[in-house]
Scaffold this motif. Structure first.
Motif, PDB file in Angstrom:
ATOM      1  N   ALA A  36     110.711 -19.437 102.509  1.00 36.81           N
ATOM      2  CA  ALA A  36     111.222 -19.432 101.178  1.00 36.81           C
ATOM      3  C   ALA A  36     110.536 -20.557 100.678  1.00 36.81           C
ATOM      4  O   ALA A  36     110.496 -21.738 100.967  1.00 36.81           O
ATOM      5  N   ALA A  37     109.776 -20.290  99.556  1.00 39.86           N
ATOM      6  CA  ALA A  37     109.081 -21.457  98.905  1.00 39.86           C
ATOM      7  C   ALA A  37     110.142 -22.233  98.011  1.00 39.86           C
ATOM      8  O   ALA A  37     110.782 -21.460  97.033  1.00 39.86           O
ATOM      9  N   TYR A  38     110.388 -23.493  98.221  1.00 39.13           N
ATOM     10  CA  TYR A  38     111.449 -24.178  97.654  1.00 39.13           C
ATOM     11  C   TYR A  38     110.792 -25.174  96.466  1.00 39.13           C
ATOM     12  O   TYR A  38     110.213 -26.015  96.962  1.00 39.13           O
TER      13      TYR A  38
ATOM     14  N   ASP B 233     116.594 -16.642  95.476  1.00 36.49           N
ATOM     15  CA  ASP B 233     117.236 -16.857  94.236  1.00 36.49           C
ATOM     16  C   ASP B 233     117.319 -18.200  94.255  1.00 36.49           C
ATOM     17  O   ASP B 233     117.857 -18.621  92.991  1.00 36.49           O
ATOM     18  N   TYR B 234     117.282 -19.079  95.136  1.00 31.60           N
ATOM     19  CA  TYR B 234     117.457 -20.551  95.009  1.00 31.60           C
ATOM     20  C   TYR B 234     116.266 -21.283  95.010  1.00 31.60           C
ATOM     21  O   TYR B 234     116.271 -22.472  95.234  1.00 31.60           O
ATOM     22  N   LYS B 235     115.189 -20.970  94.480  1.00 29.50           N
ATOM     23  CA  LYS B 235     113.930 -21.522  94.364  1.00 29.50           C
ATOM     24  C   LYS B 235     113.954 -22.919  93.568  1.00 29.50           C
ATOM     25  O   LYS B 235     113.428 -23.819  93.753  1.00 29.50           O
TER      26      LYS B 235
ATOM     27  N   LEU C  16     120.293 -23.292 101.782  1.00 29.39           N
ATOM     28  CA  LEU C  16     120.074 -22.699 102.986  1.00 29.39           C
ATOM     29  C   LEU C  16     120.708 -21.368 103.195  1.00 29.39           C
ATOM     30  O   LEU C  16     120.078 -20.309 103.841  1.00 29.39           O
ATOM     31  N   LYS C  17     121.857 -21.255 102.610  1.00 34.78           N
ATOM     32  CA  LYS C  17     122.412 -19.714 102.794  1.00 34.78           C
ATOM     33  C   LYS C  17     121.686 -18.862 102.164  1.00 34.78           C
ATOM     34  O   LYS C  17     121.564 -17.499 102.859  1.00 34.78           O
ATOM     35  N   ASN C  18     121.164 -19.079 100.959  1.00 32.79           N
ATOM     36  CA  ASN C  18     120.449 -17.928 100.214  1.00 32.79           C
ATOM     37  C   ASN C  18     119.031 -17.813 100.913  1.00 32.79           C
ATOM     38  O   ASN C  18     118.681 -16.577 101.141  1.00 32.79           O
TER      39      ASN C  18
END
Lengths: 660, 293
Positions: free
Chosen positions: B146-148, B186-188, B212-214
């Protein structure tokens, strides 16, 4: 010798607050040819006009300058004053002290100096103005209405009922536009199809209306009273004279594609009527998906057709007709929110739909038979979130304007959810509630009583968690972030001008505004006219509108058309270009720059300087087509073309006056 | 390519492994990073909540030094430093008066001429993905990441010039080039809570928990960051989050340059992987046969 009267208007305080009008009037008395000057509060009012007429008689004036607002506003008014006062109306000259002076300056002293200069220029031109006379041209007593939604149908019916011939052109296979797609209409909750489909039938059966569905306007030439229009009838591949509309072909067609009419929520065959009550109630073939037309396979519809109406060899057909007036009624589309709303998932989540998709779903004749179902799994939604102003009132991202109908249809949708699903929770995220119509606010209040929860604030994010949608936003009244778990999210997306409307405006010969809506000639006084004479506006093509406003405007446009068609001839504008063949070299530069195609090169029999007979090529202006824009006069190298009322010597006189 | 490099305070302390990985990646790709001499703190969140002029003057001094040394581009690895530098440059560009005032305060001319880039943009936009691909010897095949991006790298978009403030793709494309599988989640760009975790833990921890959850719900094996504070929040606090929410998160979190270094063939000993709180050992074992660890 000119005896010029100069009249300075205060325009209430619009001009007088920034310009010393008495001082301008006084200065004007010293300009060449000016024998009388005065200032007055409202020159355009009846006493103001009477004042001018009296001065014409008393002072024996033979040219008039009024220094007031823009000629777009009142040039015609004062020309009529001159005519009533016994002068040729073209001996009138206008100086614009409002838009070009008082409204754009604040320093009264400097503005007064500029106003004096502007009046000086106008007076100089008045010295050179000439009497001009109009001629007449015939009016073709037939109207063209482009677009057959509720606006176009209403305009066509009103014109036809008045006894005039109407051709109604619609690019889709059925007329009706968006209104029959809707379920119920606010605030009365009457069935949209029940009030729109009878109108469709009335249009089809009206003896004065010729209906051309599945056709487009491709070329417009000519001018008010006499537009020559080319229309392209698209290939239907079904002979509607033979077809009985039995529908057998539709049931047998093996290829199914998403139905545009249901906005992708349902399917249709490739030989299809958009919906059951379509008018004409006969199918066309979708040439992009029909297997016979694409791959030369299948051919089932032709086999089952009992009347042999299917014709795969059908081709489009072009024809022309002449009209006295044109009504634009091209309607709207919805903003493609999927392209810019990353925070709402760019269209990735199947249960985020638009208001129009909701209409199809809640409509008894829609793809779900009127049952509210989540597109993802067909389940009944128990928690529905509505988001208003998606693309509207959002200048940073999409459109700055308000789409006007969304507050009300969202209130209606909220009411419908609560009505159909009694235990449902409904949340509406809003910026403002704009319910400024008759019985509108009462409807909104009733929706609140039904139990819809209105949350004032924007939604910042939607994402999917399992089968649910998480909607995160702000309640700006509580000053707190809110989060709602939803089964279905409905977006009230902005109205935008219908696809292709900009190109169509160019074809017809006028320019839309910056957002692409068709610009009315005057926002208050000429709301259904375009700047192009003889072209009128009906419905949402002019700007976002709901149904009552659309119908009212269509009626107004029809009244204007009837007024025009009631005349057998029109006075022409005498301020057109004239070419002097004696000095025209026939270079043709003017032909290229003329936007109205009013100039052509002709051959002229002449003699050369030795007396030998020759044929010379010279420019010739068609005064019916010429709109007096003046592009040719500045292009002409030899000065052979001159514009009546704006002759080169008249304009140079103004320039000279400025430094004199 | 040659860049003035502004590590900022974090990369000297809590984000030291980010600095190490950045330099490894730069060396491999032939990027020259020259640390701005005598740099000072950018002011971070403290300065702009106390004094507007100070908040502009602190980054301006660093940028002015870079300009004085002739650098046209400044690389800033920390998202907060990046945001402060960009804001300062934009403010000075918009107002000649401010430019004079700031120059007076810092005692040197700051013309706001140099281009300020996040280190993510230096690698992801300026370096060329084809060039990067040539150096990948150990592709991270099958690693779902997940790219944040967090907030400060992307917002406000007219200052950051992010490719898309709602769904940025710069890091995703980089991860793809090094063989990993960036996930659509969805949380990028949601906030990690930044320093709020300290004064308002119930709010700050909730924000971390949601991210973390997403990521977990989309099956992320790991999270990649481009900010030392995001990294700290997501990595160090998983234990606290689990205690507070009764969850079982153990998601390894990486600086994006660490993942790149791995793909370039460096081993975990070459940079600071051991400094992470959530162990990546078993993941790397599974991934690249333990060669990284």
């Amino acid at each position: 010798m000119r005896r010029i009267g100069v009249f300075i208007c205060h325009c209430g305080s619009n001009i007088a607050a920034t310009v010393d009008c008495a001082k301008v009037a006084e200065a004007a008395r010293g300009f060449p040819g000016v024998v009388y000057s005065a200032d007055y509060k409202y020159m355009c009012s009846e006493p103001g006009q009477e004042f001018i007429k009296a001065a014409i008689a008393q002072e024996d004036l033979n040219a008039i300058v009024v220094a007031s607002c823009t000629p777009r506003m009142h040039e015609l008014t004062f020309r009529k004053t001159l005519a009533n006062g016994g002068l040729n109306p073209y001996l009138f000259e206008m100086a614009n002290l409002r838009e070009q002076c008082s409204w754009v300056h604040t320093d009264k002293e400097k503005a007064t100096v500029k106003a004096i200069d502007l009046v000086k220029m106008a007076a100089a031109k008045a010295n050179k103005n000439e009497e001009l006379t109009s001629s007449t041209m015939p009016v073709h007593k037939k109207a063209l209405v482009i677009g057959a939604g509720i606006a176009g149908m209403q305009a066509a019916l009103d014109i036809a009922d008045a006894g005039h011939q109407v051709v109604l052109v619609e690019r889709e296979p059925t007329i009706g536009g968006k209104m029959p797609m809707l379920d119920k209409t606010f605030p009365t909750m009457d069935c949209s199809a029940c009030i729109s489909t009878p109108k469709m039938v009335e249009v089809a059966q009206h003896p004065n209306i010729e209906l051309l569905a599945y056709a487009e306007v491709t070329e417009v030439k000519g001018f008010i009273g006499s537009f020559t229009v080319q229309i392209r009838q698209k290939a239907k591949y079904v002979d509607h004279d033979k077809c009985t509309g039995c529908g057998l072909c539709e049931t047998k067609c093996p290829s199914k594609v998403p139905n545009e009419y249901d906005l992708g929520l349902g399917q249709r065959a490739c030989i299809y009527k958009p919906f059951a009550q379509a008018v004409p109630n006969k199918p066309v073939i979708d040439p992009l998906h029909c297997r016979k037309l694409v791959d030369n396979k299948c051919g089932l519809c032709a086999k089952v057709c009992p009347t042999g109406a299917v014709n795969y060899q059908d081709a489009e057909r072009l024809f022309t007709d002449t009209f006295g007036a044109i009504v634009m009624a091209t309607g709207y589309d919805l903003y493609p929110w999927e392209e810019i709303y990353g925070e709402y998932g760019y269209g990735r989540f199947p249960d985020v739909i638009t208001g129009l998709q909701f209409e199809r779903m809640v409509n008894a004749s829609g793809p779900t038979g009127g049952k509210l179902k989540r597109p993802s799994d067909g389940q009944e939604p128990k928690s529905v979130v509505f988001i208003k102003c998606v693309g509207s009132r959002e200048p940073a991202k999409a459109k700055g304007y308000c789409s006007r109908a969304c507050c009300m249809y969202t209130a209606k949708h909220a009411h419908q959810v609560l009505d159909k699903i009694p235990d449902a929770a409904v949340y509406v995220f809003y910026m403002d509630v704009r319910a400024a119509g008759k019985a509108y606010d009462e409807f909104y209040e009733a929706t609140l009583k039904d139990g819809a929860v209105y949350l004032r604030g924007r939604v910042s994010k939607i994402y999917q968690e399992g089968s649910k949608l998480i909607v995160k936003g702000e309640d700006s009244l509580l000053g707190r972030p809110v989060q709602v778990t939803a089964d279905l999210v409905v977006l009230a997306t902005a109205m935008i001008p219908s696809q292709g409307s900009r190109e169509l405006a160019q074809t017809v010969g006028f320019l839309p505004d910056l957002d692409g809506w068709y610009q009315e000639a005057h926002p208050k006084l000429r709301p259904v006219e375009t700047p192009t004479a003889g072209v009128f506006l009906a419905g949402a093509c002019q700007g976002p509108k709901d149904i009552p406003d659309t119908v009212a405007q269509a009626g107004a446009a029809a009244a204007k058309v009837c007024g025009l068609l009631s005349k057998s001839q029109l006075e022409t504008n005498p301020m057109t270009a004239r070419s002097n063949p004696a000095i025209c070299s026939g270079c043709g530069l003017c032909v290229a720059v003329c936007p109205y195609k009013a100039i052509q090169l002709i051959s002229l029999a002449d003699r050369d300087r030795y007396g030998k007979r020759i044929n010379r090529t010279v420019a010739d202006v068609n005064h019916g087509l010429c709109q007096g824009c003046g592009a040719c006069t500045v292009t002409c190298r030899s000065g052979a073309i001159d514009l009546q009322g704006f002759k080169n010597n008249q304009i140079l006189e103004e320039v000279d006056a400025l430094w004199r | 390519m040659k860049y003035a490099y502004y590590p900022g305070c974090s990369l000297d302390a809590t984000g030291i492994e980010y600095d190490i990985a950045n330099k490894l990646v730069a060396r491999t790709l032939g990027i020259e990073l020259v640390e701005i001499p005598d740099w000072n703190c950018c002011g971070a969140t403290s300065a702009h909540t106390t004094n507007h002029l100070l908040a502009l003057a602190l980054p301006a001094r660093n940028l002015a030094i870079a300009e004085a040394h002739g650098f046209e581009q400044v690389a800033v690895p920390c998202a907060a430093c990046f945001a402060r530098c960009k804001k300062t440059a934009a403010a000075v560009q918009a107002s000649p008066d401010l430019q004079v005032q700031i120059s007076e305060v810092i005692g040197m001319t700051y013309a706001a001429k140099s281009e300020i880039l996040s280190y993510l943009d230096v690698i992801g936009k300026k370096t060329g993905l084809d060039h990067i691909k040539k150096h990948v010897v150990q592709p991270l095949t099958g690693l779902k990441i997940a790219a944040y991006y967090g907030c400060l790298l992307v917002r406000p978009v007219d200052i950051t010039q992010s490719d898309d403030p709602e769904n940025p793709m710069v890091m995703d494309r980089l991860l793809q080039v090094i063989g990993a599988e960036p996930i659509a989640w969805d949380y990028k760009t949601e906030c990690c809570g930044a320093s709020q975790v300290v004064p308002v833990p119930q709010l700050g921890k909730k924000l971390i928990h949601d991210i973390l959850k997403n990521a977990a719900s989309y099956g992320a094996d790991a999270i990649a960051t481009a900010c030392p504070l995001c990294m700290l929040n997501l990595d160090m606090r998983q234990k606290q989050i689990n205690a507070m929410f009764g969850t079982q998160f153990h998601i390894p979190v990486f600086h994006f340059t660490e993942l790149m270094a791995l793909s370039f063939g460096y081993s975990a000993q070459d940079f600071g992987l051991a400094k992470h709180f959530e162990s990546a050992e078993s993941l790397l074992e599974r991934m690249i046969g333990g060669k990284g660890a």
